[in-house]
Design a protein around this motif. Sequence first.
Motif, PDB file in Angstrom:
ATOM      1  N   GLU A  49       0.727  -1.096  -0.021  1.00  0.00           N
ATOM      2  CA  GLU A  49      -0.251  -0.041   0.080  1.00  0.00           C
ATOM      3  C   GLU A  49       0.897   1.479  -0.069  1.00  0.00           C
ATOM      4  O   GLU A  49       0.486   2.390  -0.549  1.00  0.00           O
ATOM      5  CB  GLU A  49      -0.868  -0.044   1.071  1.00  0.00           C
ATOM      6  CG  GLU A  49      -1.990  -1.037   0.983  1.00  0.00           C
ATOM      7  CD  GLU A  49      -3.096  -1.432   2.334  1.00  0.00           C
ATOM      8  OE1 GLU A  49      -2.558  -0.817   3.169  1.00  0.00           O
ATOM      9  OE2 GLU A  49      -3.712  -2.178   2.128  1.00  0.00           O
ATOM     10  N   SER A  50       2.148   1.127   0.641  1.00  0.00           N
ATOM     11  CA  SER A  50       2.653   2.262   0.705  1.00  0.00           C
ATOM     12  C   SER A  50       3.611   2.582  -0.670  1.00  0.00           C
ATOM     13  O   SER A  50       4.004   3.746  -0.858  1.00  0.00           O
ATOM     14  CB  SER A  50       3.878   2.186   1.824  1.00  0.00           C
ATOM     15  OG  SER A  50       5.161   1.397   1.284  1.00  0.00           O
ATOM     16  N   GLN A  51       3.467   1.681  -1.440  1.00  0.00           N
ATOM     17  CA  GLN A  51       4.139   1.801  -3.063  1.00  0.00           C
ATOM     18  C   GLN A  51       3.015   2.161  -3.911  1.00  0.00           C
ATOM     19  O   GLN A  51       3.153   1.762  -5.185  1.00  0.00           O
ATOM     20  CB  GLN A  51       4.751   0.638  -3.246  1.00  0.00           C
ATOM     21  CG  GLN A  51       6.161   0.246  -2.373  1.00  0.00           C
ATOM     22  CD  GLN A  51       6.860   1.558  -2.609  1.00  0.00           C
ATOM     23  OE1 GLN A  51       7.362   1.880  -3.556  1.00  0.00           O
ATOM     24  NE2 GLN A  51       7.359   2.092  -1.514  1.00  0.00           N
ATOM     25  N   ASN A  52       1.789   2.395  -3.563  1.00  0.00           N
ATOM     26  CA  ASN A  52       0.727   2.733  -4.560  1.00  0.00           C
ATOM     27  C   ASN A  52       0.299   1.401  -5.111  1.00  0.00           C
ATOM     28  O   ASN A  52      -0.044   1.534  -6.371  1.00  0.00           O
ATOM     29  CB  ASN A  52       0.990   3.687  -5.358  1.00  0.00           C
ATOM     30  CG  ASN A  52      -0.292   4.530  -5.761  1.00  0.00           C
ATOM     31  OD1 ASN A  52      -1.411   4.526  -5.283  1.00  0.00           O
ATOM     32  ND2 ASN A  52      -0.246   4.973  -7.028  1.00  0.00           N
ATOM     33  N   CYS A  53       0.226   0.290  -4.351  1.00  0.00           N
ATOM     34  CA  CYS A  53      -0.204  -1.142  -4.914  1.00  0.00           C
ATOM     35  C   CYS A  53      -1.295  -1.433  -4.354  1.00  0.00           C
ATOM     36  O   CYS A  53      -1.493  -0.982  -3.193  1.00  0.00           O
ATOM     37  CB  CYS A  53       0.871  -2.129  -4.805  1.00  0.00           C
ATOM     38  SG  CYS A  53       2.483  -1.890  -5.781  1.00  0.00           S
ATOM     39  N   LYS A  54      -2.212  -2.368  -4.886  1.00  0.00           N
ATOM     40  CA  LYS A  54      -3.372  -3.022  -4.119  1.00  0.00           C
ATOM     41  C   LYS A  54      -3.203  -4.490  -3.779  1.00  0.00           C
ATOM     42  O   LYS A  54      -2.818  -4.969  -4.529  1.00  0.00           O
ATOM     43  CB  LYS A  54      -4.486  -2.580  -5.186  1.00  0.00           C
ATOM     44  CG  LYS A  54      -5.908  -3.427  -4.837  1.00  0.00           C
ATOM     45  CD  LYS A  54      -6.961  -3.095  -5.759  1.00  0.00           C
ATOM     46  CE  LYS A  54      -8.234  -3.967  -5.268  1.00  0.00           C
ATOM     47  NZ  LYS A  54      -9.114  -4.089  -6.480  1.00  0.00           N
ATOM     48  N   VAL A  55      -3.539  -4.407  -2.602  1.00  0.00           N
ATOM     49  CA  VAL A  55      -3.497  -6.084  -2.059  1.00  0.00           C
ATOM     50  C   VAL A  55      -4.938  -6.548  -2.849  1.00  0.00           C
ATOM     51  O   VAL A  55      -5.858  -6.165  -2.163  1.00  0.00           O
ATOM     52  CB  VAL A  55      -3.372  -6.194  -0.740  1.00  0.00           C
ATOM     53  CG1 VAL A  55      -3.385  -7.566  -0.166  1.00  0.00           C
ATOM     54  CG2 VAL A  55      -2.047  -5.495  -0.369  1.00  0.00           C
ATOM     55  N   ALA A  56      -4.679  -7.601  -3.683  1.00  0.00           N
ATOM     56  CA  ALA A  56      -6.187  -7.862  -4.420  1.00  0.00           C
ATOM     57  C   ALA A  56      -6.504  -9.118  -3.814  1.00  0.00           C
ATOM     58  O   ALA A  56      -7.712  -9.267  -3.809  1.00  0.00           O
ATOM     59  CB  ALA A  56      -5.759  -8.237  -5.734  1.00  0.00           C
ATOM     60  N   ASP A  57      -5.609  -9.867  -3.106  1.00  0.00           N
ATOM     61  CA  ASP A  57      -6.404 -11.062  -2.552  1.00  0.00           C
ATOM     62  C   ASP A  57      -5.152 -11.603  -1.364  1.00  0.00           C
ATOM     63  O   ASP A  57      -3.923 -11.723  -1.735  1.00  0.00           O
ATOM     64  CB  ASP A  57      -6.601 -11.983  -3.665  1.00  0.00           C
ATOM     65  CG  ASP A  57      -7.562 -13.349  -3.198  1.00  0.00           C
ATOM     66  OD1 ASP A  57      -8.378 -13.138  -2.409  1.00  0.00           O
ATOM     67  OD2 ASP A  57      -7.020 -14.354  -3.516  1.00  0.00           O
ATOM     68  N   ILE A  58      -5.660 -12.189  -0.515  1.00  0.00           N
ATOM     69  CA  ILE A  58      -4.712 -12.899   0.310  1.00  0.00           C
ATOM     70  C   ILE A  58      -5.540 -14.251   0.701  1.00  0.00           C
ATOM     71  O   ILE A  58      -6.705 -14.576   1.035  1.00  0.00           O
ATOM     72  CB  ILE A  58      -4.664 -12.190   1.776  1.00  0.00           C
ATOM     73  CG1 ILE A  58      -4.009 -10.899   1.720  1.00  0.00           C
ATOM     74  CG2 ILE A  58      -3.698 -12.897   2.888  1.00  0.00           C
ATOM     75  CD1 ILE A  58      -3.926  -9.931   2.667  1.00  0.00           C
ATOM     76  N   ASN A  59      -4.798 -15.506   0.328  1.00  0.00           N
ATOM     77  CA  ASN A  59      -5.352 -16.718   0.615  1.00  0.00           C
ATOM     78  C   ASN A  59      -4.392 -17.410   1.678  1.00  0.00           C
ATOM     79  O   ASN A  59      -3.347 -17.397   1.626  1.00  0.00           O
ATOM     80  CB  ASN A  59      -5.450 -17.471  -0.617  1.00  0.00           C
ATOM     81  CG  ASN A  59      -6.388 -17.228  -1.668  1.00  0.00           C
ATOM     82  OD1 ASN A  59      -7.422 -17.017  -1.292  1.00  0.00           O
ATOM     83  ND2 ASN A  59      -6.354 -17.002  -2.893  1.00  0.00           N
ATOM     84  N   LEU A  60      -5.237 -18.241   2.646  1.00  0.00           N
ATOM     85  CA  LEU A  60      -4.512 -19.294   3.463  1.00  0.00           C
ATOM     86  C   LEU A  60      -4.405 -20.433   2.983  1.00  0.00           C
ATOM     87  O   LEU A  60      -5.341 -21.184   2.642  1.00  0.00           O
ATOM     88  CB  LEU A  60      -5.041 -18.910   4.828  1.00  0.00           C
ATOM     89  CG  LEU A  60      -4.310 -19.880   5.798  1.00  0.00           C
ATOM     90  CD1 LEU A  60      -3.029 -19.427   6.011  1.00  0.00           C
ATOM     91  CD2 LEU A  60      -5.099 -19.887   7.314  1.00  0.00           C
ATOM     92  N   GLU A  61      -3.191 -21.034   2.452  1.00  0.00           N
ATOM     93  CA  GLU A  61      -3.188 -22.537   1.959  1.00  0.00           C
ATOM     94  C   GLU A  61      -2.209 -23.105   2.605  1.00  0.00           C
ATOM     95  O   GLU A  61      -0.791 -22.769   2.844  1.00  0.00           O
ATOM     96  CB  GLU A  61      -2.597 -22.260   0.333  1.00  0.00           C
ATOM     97  CG  GLU A  61      -3.454 -21.135  -0.303  1.00  0.00           C
ATOM     98  CD  GLU A  61      -2.969 -21.140  -1.674  1.00  0.00           C
ATOM     99  OE1 GLU A  61      -1.692 -21.505  -2.147  1.00  0.00           O
ATOM    100  OE2 GLU A  61      -3.538 -20.725  -2.458  1.00  0.00           O
ATOM    101  N   ASN A  62      -2.543 -24.230   3.347  1.00  0.00           N
ATOM    102  CA  ASN A  62      -1.704 -25.049   4.177  1.00  0.00           C
ATOM    103  C   ASN A  62      -0.870 -24.275   5.024  1.00  0.00           C
ATOM    104  O   ASN A  62       0.419 -24.480   5.267  1.00  0.00           O
ATOM    105  CB  ASN A  62      -0.776 -25.954   3.247  1.00  0.00           C
ATOM    106  CG  ASN A  62      -1.727 -26.966   2.188  1.00  0.00           C
ATOM    107  OD1 ASN A  62      -2.507 -27.430   2.742  1.00  0.00           O
ATOM    108  ND2 ASN A  62      -1.355 -26.977   0.974  1.00  0.00           N
TER     109      ASN A  62
END
Length: 72
Positions: A49-62
């Motif tokens: 976010e500080s780099q003007n990017c968007k966190v589009a998705d966070i998945n928890l896998e194993n």
Amino acid sequence: MALTIDARGLSCPQPVLMFMDAVKSASDKEFIILVDTDASKENVSRAAESQNCKVADINLENDKYRIMIIRN
């Protein structure tokens, strides 16, 4: 195609530094960052976010997090 950064097994600030280096040096618009701790997930998300990017998705896998970040 997204650039994948595998930071599993690394403690902060390494995952954040790896992401920051990729944002500065790569021309990719999408990044997938793999981390394995809550702290790394939160810190990488804040760095994005500080780099003007968007966190589009966070998945928890194993018990590992897969964070999809898109550069604006």
